[in-house]
Structure formats: structure tokens, C-alpha cells
Scaffold this motif. Structure first.
Motif, mmCIF file in Angstrom:
data_model
loop_
_atom_site.group_PDB
_atom_site.id
_atom_site.type_symbol
_atom_site.label_atom_id
_atom_site.label_comp_id
_atom_site.label_asym_id
_atom_site.label_seq_id
_atom_site.Cartn_x
_atom_site.Cartn_y
_atom_site.Cartn_z
ATOM 1 N N ILE A 29 0.823 -1.200 0.000
ATOM 2 C CA ILE A 29 0.000 0.000 0.000
ATOM 3 C C ILE A 29 0.863 1.258 0.000
ATOM 4 N N GLY A 30 0.242 2.342 -0.413
ATOM 5 C CA GLY A 30 0.898 3.636 -0.422
ATOM 6 C C GLY A 30 1.683 3.891 -1.687
ATOM 7 N N ALA A 31 2.248 5.087 -1.751
ATOM 8 C CA ALA A 31 3.002 5.513 -2.930
ATOM 9 C C ALA A 31 4.200 4.618 -3.204
ATOM 10 N N PHE A 32 4.740 3.995 -2.159
ATOM 11 C CA PHE A 32 5.920 3.151 -2.320
ATOM 12 C C PHE A 32 5.570 1.672 -2.429
ATOM 13 N N GLN A 33 4.273 1.378 -2.411
ATOM 14 C CA GLN A 33 3.794 -0.003 -2.480
ATOM 15 C C GLN A 33 4.544 -0.884 -1.475
ATOM 16 N N MET A 34 4.531 -0.429 -0.254
ATOM 17 C CA MET A 34 5.308 -1.038 0.822
ATOM 18 C C MET A 34 4.529 -2.181 1.469
ATOM 19 N N HIS A 35 5.216 -3.286 1.642
ATOM 20 C CA HIS A 35 4.664 -4.430 2.365
ATOM 21 C C HIS A 35 4.901 -4.240 3.859
ATOM 22 N N PRO A 36 4.054 -4.820 4.693
ATOM 23 C CA PRO A 36 4.215 -4.644 6.141
ATOM 24 C C PRO A 36 5.557 -5.164 6.661
ATOM 25 N N GLU A 37 6.126 -6.141 5.992
ATOM 26 C CA GLU A 37 7.408 -6.701 6.430
ATOM 27 C C GLU A 37 8.533 -5.675 6.395
ATOM 28 N N VAL A 38 8.416 -4.700 5.525
ATOM 29 C CA VAL A 38 9.437 -3.650 5.452
ATOM 30 C C VAL A 38 9.441 -2.846 6.754
ATOM 31 N N LEU A 39 8.257 -2.516 7.253
ATOM 32 C CA LEU A 39 8.165 -1.794 8.526
ATOM 33 C C LEU A 39 8.742 -2.619 9.666
ATOM 34 N N ILE A 40 8.474 -3.906 9.634
ATOM 35 C CA ILE A 40 9.005 -4.801 10.673
ATOM 36 C C ILE A 40 10.524 -4.833 10.604
ATOM 37 N N ASP A 41 11.073 -5.007 9.400
ATOM 38 C CA ASP A 41 12.531 -5.018 9.221
ATOM 39 C C ASP A 41 13.164 -3.729 9.732
ATOM 40 N N VAL A 42 12.635 -2.598 9.292
ATOM 41 C CA VAL A 42 13.190 -1.306 9.680
ATOM 42 C C VAL A 42 13.080 -1.115 11.197
ATOM 43 N N GLY A 43 11.966 -1.535 11.758
ATOM 44 C CA GLY A 43 11.800 -1.449 13.205
ATOM 45 C C GLY A 43 12.810 -2.293 13.958
ATOM 46 N N ASN A 44 13.036 -3.507 13.479
ATOM 47 C CA ASN A 44 14.011 -4.396 14.127
ATOM 48 C C ASN A 44 15.438 -3.876 13.991
ATOM 49 N N ILE A 45 15.752 -3.297 12.858
ATOM 50 C CA ILE A 45 17.107 -2.811 12.597
ATOM 51 C C ILE A 45 17.395 -1.515 13.352
#
Length: 114
Positions: A29-45
Motif C-alpha cells: 500500500i501507499g506511494a511506495f507499495q510497501m509491504h508490512p514486512e518492510v516496517l518490521i525489518d526497519v523497526g528491528n534494525i
């Protein structure tokens, strides 16, 4: 590296800049067609706490994009200094982008906007 041009190009290729875009059967979803896993990865990192709804905010999504590709497209991971192409392919194909051939011509699409 001009990150503003980069994220603008990514959003144009992914959704024509539409922050309300939905794809991949509702997963991207969104302009970047971001999957929820990306948020999880960035949060973990990075220890961030982005929420699912943040994918609809283009400014937040742009920041998440930069954090994501900066982490996974590092010289020590890919064997050379990362280029805009590396960052773009990382966004599209994920962390193992450097092992995958760009058979969809994603970089060519991004490059047109950069």
C-alpha cells in the motif's frame, strides 16, 4: 546520491505517486507499495516504531525506504559501493536483490524518473 530524486522516482514507478495505491492483493500500500514486512525489518534494525498506517504517508514511507535500502545495500553485503541501481533493486526485490537478475526491467523504469 540525491535521495529526494531517488524516492520520488521510486514512488512514481511504484504507484505514479499515489499515496492511496493498493497492490499485491492488499499487501502493498501507499506511494511506495510497501509491504508490512518492510516496517518490521526497519523497526528491528533501527528500533523504530512505524505503524501500518504510516505506509499511506508518503513522507514517512520515503524515510522508511531510505532506511531500508541503506541497510541492505551496503558495500560489505554486496561487494561494491552501492549505486542508485542497487538501492532501487533492493527496494523492488528485497534484501537478496544483488543475487537476482532484474528480469522486470525495474531499474530502467526508475532511471527514467531520476
Amino acid at each position: 546520491m540525491n535521495w529526494l530524486k531517488f524516492v520520488n522516482a521510486i514512488s512514481m514507478v511504484e504507484s505514479s505517486g499515489d499515496s492511496d495505491a493498493v497492490g499485491d492483493n492488499g499487501q502493498a500500500i501507499g506511494a511506495f507499495q510497501m509491504h508490512p514486512e518492510v516496517l518490521i525489518d526497519v523497526g528491528n534494525i533501527y528500533g523504530t516504531h512505524f505503524q501500518d498506517k504510516d505506509r499511506l504517508n508518503s513522507s514517512i514511507s520515503a524515510a522508511v525506504c531510505v532506511l531500508y535500502v541503506s541497510w541492505y545495500a551496503k558495500e560489505e553485503r554486496i561487494g561494491h559501493k552501492p549505486t542508485e541501481k542497487d538501492y532501487a533493486l533492493c527496494w523492488h526485490y528485497g534484501p537478496s536483490f544483488y543475487k537476482i537478475e532484474d528480469c522486470h526491467g525495474y531499474w530502467d523504469k526508475v532511471q527514467k524518473y531520476i
